[in-house]
Design a protein around this motif. Structure first.
Motif, mmCIF file in Angstrom:
data_model
loop_
_atom_site.group_PDB
_atom_site.id
_atom_site.type_symbol
_atom_site.label_atom_id
_atom_site.label_comp_id
_atom_site.label_asym_id
_atom_site.label_seq_id
_atom_site.Cartn_x
_atom_site.Cartn_y
_atom_site.Cartn_z
ATOM 1 N N UNK A 53 9.415 -1.339 14.465
ATOM 2 C CA UNK A 53 9.416 -2.855 13.679
ATOM 3 C C UNK A 53 8.115 -3.141 13.167
ATOM 4 N N UNK A 54 7.971 -3.644 12.058
ATOM 5 C CA UNK A 54 6.775 -3.918 11.379
ATOM 6 C C UNK A 54 7.000 -4.272 9.804
ATOM 7 N N UNK A 55 6.023 -3.875 8.982
ATOM 8 C CA UNK A 55 5.860 -4.226 7.837
ATOM 9 C C UNK A 55 5.643 -3.020 6.966
ATOM 10 N N UNK A 56 6.004 -2.799 5.493
ATOM 11 C CA UNK A 56 5.712 -1.899 4.751
ATOM 12 C C UNK A 56 4.841 -2.743 3.590
ATOM 13 N N UNK A 57 3.792 -2.061 3.067
ATOM 14 C CA UNK A 57 2.842 -2.688 2.334
ATOM 15 C C UNK A 57 2.909 -2.185 0.915
ATOM 16 N N UNK A 58 2.929 -3.123 -0.128
ATOM 17 C CA UNK A 58 2.872 -2.759 -1.473
ATOM 18 C C UNK A 58 1.763 -3.278 -2.186
ATOM 19 N N UNK A 59 1.263 -2.614 -3.616
ATOM 20 C CA UNK A 59 0.302 -3.236 -4.312
ATOM 21 C C UNK A 59 1.081 -3.053 -5.618
ATOM 22 N N UNK A 132 7.236 -12.098 -0.307
ATOM 23 C CA UNK A 132 6.580 -10.829 0.048
ATOM 24 C C UNK A 132 4.914 -11.088 0.272
ATOM 25 N N UNK A 133 4.447 -11.942 -0.431
ATOM 26 C CA UNK A 133 3.205 -12.111 -0.457
ATOM 27 C C UNK A 133 2.552 -12.960 1.168
ATOM 28 N N UNK A 134 3.776 -13.356 1.942
ATOM 29 C CA UNK A 134 3.433 -14.015 3.079
ATOM 30 C C UNK A 134 3.443 -13.334 4.419
ATOM 31 N N UNK A 135 3.686 -12.002 4.268
ATOM 32 C CA UNK A 135 3.908 -11.082 5.428
ATOM 33 C C UNK A 135 2.538 -10.437 5.902
ATOM 34 N N UNK A 136 1.492 -10.590 5.211
ATOM 35 C CA UNK A 136 0.254 -9.395 5.481
ATOM 36 C C UNK A 136 -0.117 -9.666 6.803
ATOM 37 N N UNK A 247 1.550 -7.892 -5.043
ATOM 38 C CA UNK A 247 1.814 -6.845 -3.952
ATOM 39 C C UNK A 247 2.117 -7.730 -2.676
ATOM 40 N N UNK A 248 2.231 -6.950 -1.675
ATOM 41 C CA UNK A 248 2.593 -7.856 -0.713
ATOM 42 C C UNK A 248 3.117 -6.768 0.389
ATOM 43 N N UNK A 249 3.827 -7.356 1.616
ATOM 44 C CA UNK A 249 4.221 -6.818 2.690
ATOM 45 C C UNK A 249 5.699 -7.206 2.956
#
Ligand SMILES: *[C@@H]1O[C@H](CO)[C@@H](O)[C@H](O)[C@H]1NC(C)=O
Ligand SMILES: *[C@@H]1O[C@H](CO)[C@@H](O)[C@H](O)[C@H]1NC(C)=O
Length: 260
Positions: A53-59, A132-136, A247-249
């Motif tokens: 359980x977590x986040x995937x990060x993108x740019x 998506x920009x708020x899950x970093x 980008x985001x998470x």
């Protein structure tokens, strides 16, 4: 007295001789889409099944570019004992596979996020106002102290903490199963779309692909030869146009099957 001892001994022997037959046959899930991941390499055995359980990060390079997947952070919990057919702890097949989606909505993201309030699923109410920009995550210190997974109503008992998934400084997907001494520094060797029935996630962006990862030639792996990411929920990105190139998470859960 002697007769009773004999009875106890006899039943202990019965348990001992039955135990080699107790392990279920572990069968990797299939997408059922007609496109499946490559088979597990010959000679490997299942080490653990985890839910992450977590986040995937993108740019995004620009608003017209495709997103680039730049990493992931996840906490892993051991659910091997819940595999269907496991004596006394195994769940039904449906209940087992449902853990992934239920975890996405049933537990706060177990990471130190830049915005702590973003960790709670559906807060603000789903469909979520967050983007998506708020899950970093807090990159310097993303993982809180290890704790077991508690998912009342879904799991009858806590599932043990197993380790962490992250990308190392050179961008290699890494699994540190700290409690077991197993370590995986992996190379993506297979990639298929999740089935259309997969949960689209907190941001309704879709489920990330199912993957086969094989130990990298960098030699850092200990005990882990292959990892399969399956039964994914959430984690796919918005387009760079929607993200305005920011980008985001994206929150996600998945099963990770470890082989060695
Ligand atoms: C990753 O896998 C590919 C395909 O099997 C292989 O050609 C490549 O050498 C591997 N790279 C590493 C770093 O292990
Ligand atoms: C991932 O993306 C977010 C949002 O763009 C960013 O703040 C964060 O530093 C990135 N890295 C991690 C590990 O979350």
């Amino acid at each position: 007295m002697a007769a009773r001892s004999f009875t106890i001994l006899a039943s202990l022997l019965a348990v001992a001789s039955a135990s080699p037959c107790k392990l279920p046959t572990y069968t990797l899930p299939e997408t059922g889409t007609g496109t499946e991941l490559p088979a597990v390499a010959a000679g490997l055995s299942l080490l653990r099944i985890a839910v992450g359980h977590g986040i995937q990060n993108y740019t995004c390079a620009s608003t017209t570019a495709a997103t680039t997947a730049t990493g992931a952070l996840a906490v892993l919990y051991d659910i091997t004992h819940l595999y269907p057919g496991t004596l006394s702890t195994g769940l039904s097949s449906d209940a087992f596979n449902a853990i992934s989606g239920q975890l996405l909505w049933g537990q706060d993201i177990p990471l130190n996020l830049q915005s702590a309030s973003a960790a709670s699923p559906g807060s603000p109410a789903a469909p979520n106002d967050l983007s998506e920009t708020e899950y970093g995550a807090v990159v310097a210190d993303p993982f809180p102290s290890p704790s077991p997974l508690s998912l009342p109503g879904v799991l009858a008992a806590e599932a043990p903490f197993l380790g962490h998934h992250y990308f190392d400084a050179t961008g290699v997907p890494t699994f540190d199963l700290s409690g077991s001494g197993l370590f995986g520094s992996m190379n993506k060797t297979g990639d298929v779309k999740a089935p259309s029935t997969a949960q689209t996630g907190i941001l309704a962006t879709g489920a990330v692909d199912w993957l086969q990862l094989t130990a990298s030639s960098n030699g850092l792996s200990v005990g882990i030869k292959q990892v399969y990411r399956v039964i994914t929920a959430g984690g796919a990105s918005e387009t760079c146009a929607v993200l305005n190139a920011a980008g985001g998470s994206v929150p996600y859960t998945a099963f990770y099957w470890f082989f060695g």
